[in-house]
Design a protein around this motif. Structure first.
Motif, PDB file in Angstrom:
ATOM      1  N   GLY A 134       0.826  -1.202   0.000  1.00 15.51           N
ATOM      2  CA  GLY A 134       0.000   0.000   0.000  1.00 15.51           C
ATOM      3  C   GLY A 134       0.856   1.245   0.000  1.00 15.51           C
ATOM      4  N   ASN A 162       0.493  -2.849   6.433  1.00 16.13           N
ATOM      5  CA  ASN A 162       0.595  -2.002   5.257  1.00 16.13           C
ATOM      6  C   ASN A 162      -0.129  -0.682   5.449  1.00 16.13           C
ATOM      7  N   HIS A 164      -2.997   0.095   5.855  1.00 15.05           N
ATOM      8  CA  HIS A 164      -4.380   0.107   5.386  1.00 15.05           C
ATOM      9  C   HIS A 164      -4.665   1.237   4.397  1.00 15.05           C
ATOM     10  N   ARG A 166      -4.189   2.224   0.440  1.00 12.51           N
ATOM     11  CA  ARG A 166      -3.766   1.782  -0.885  1.00 12.51           C
ATOM     12  C   ARG A 166      -2.940   2.875  -1.538  1.00 12.51           C
ATOM     13  N   GLN A 167      -2.040   2.440  -2.386  1.00 10.67           N
ATOM     14  CA  GLN A 167      -1.283   3.402  -3.173  1.00 10.67           C
ATOM     15  C   GLN A 167      -2.202   3.907  -4.281  1.00 10.67           C
ATOM     16  N   ASP A 178      -6.645   3.805  -7.594  1.00  9.11           N
ATOM     17  CA  ASP A 178      -5.806   2.912  -6.807  1.00  9.11           C
ATOM     18  C   ASP A 178      -4.877   2.189  -7.772  1.00  9.11           C
ATOM     19  N   LEU A 182      -3.530  -4.135  -1.285  1.00  7.18           N
ATOM     20  CA  LEU A 182      -2.942  -4.349   0.027  1.00  7.18           C
ATOM     21  C   LEU A 182      -2.792  -5.843   0.258  1.00  7.18           C
ATOM     22  N   GLU A 185      -5.686  -7.349   2.036  1.00  7.80           N
ATOM     23  CA  GLU A 185      -6.879  -7.624   1.233  1.00  7.80           C
ATOM     24  C   GLU A 185      -6.730  -8.940   0.481  1.00  7.80           C
TER      25      GLU A 185
END
Length: 198
Positions: A134, A162, A164, A166-167, A178, A182, A185
């Motif tokens: 993430g 991570n 929580h 997202r990148q 996104d 993650l 996930e």
């Protein structure tokens, strides 16, 4: 007479300055050399330059997002292949024809696959950034590397760290997407497999 000479000299100097400016415009191929030449055109040129810079940056973001998602897709494809192999081997083992030694070989194969799956959870891109971490791309998302320790954990959140988040990347003026998953996930099923196959 002296006043008319001064006026004539001033007129000649002004015309020479205009001619020099025109020559500079011709030499540079640009009509606007300074904002004073045409304030409206100068401000539009600045706007165009800023827009071009933004578009270049957004194009780079799109390229990076595409590379990251492609790499993640490849890793997830490998994970799918591994899990399909595990399922096949478990079904084979369940038919009752395996001897104890064959079951031990299968157990070792499953243990090796489990190690590989954990490695995939901590996969990196070409720059050493973790694919599934993430927004915290410099930390491995799987918080443990020892499978026994991983199996002893109680929840996915304990197994994967991570942040929580997202990148995400800005791909256009109005589009933020996104660009990564993650590990937590994706890891719910993997975590269950890691824990239950101990």
């Amino acid at each position: 007479n002296q006043i008319s000479q001064q006026i004539g000299l001033r007129t000649m100097a002004d015309q020479e300055a205009r001619m020099l400016h025109t020559m500079q415009q011709l030499g540079s191929g640009r009509r606007v050399l300074t904002p004073a030449d045409d304030p409206l055109a100068a401000s539009q040129a600045v706007t165009v330059a800023q827009t071009a810079s933004i578009n270049t940056r957004l194009g780079a973001n799109r390229d990076i997002a595409m590379r990251n998602l492609t790499t993640q897709e490849q890793v997830l494809g490998e994970v799918t292949t591994m899990l399909t192999g595990v399922l096949t081997r478990v079904v084979e083992a369940g038919n009752g024809t395996y001897s104890d030694s064959e079951l031990k070989v299968l157990a070792n194969e499953l243990r090796e696959t489990r190690e590989s799956l954990l490695g995939q959870a901590n996969a990196t891109d070409g720059n050493g950034q973790y694919l599934f971490s993430g927004g915290v791309m410099n930390e491995a998302p799987a918080s443990v590397t020892d499978l026994d320790a991983l199996a002893a954990l109680g929840t996915v959140d304990e197994a994967f760290r991570n942040g929580h988040l997202r990148q995400a990347s800005r791909l256009d003026d109005n589009v933020v997407m996104d660009t990564g998953f993650l590990a937590s996930e994706l890891g719910q099923e993997l975590f269950t497999i890691f824990r239950d196959q101990k």
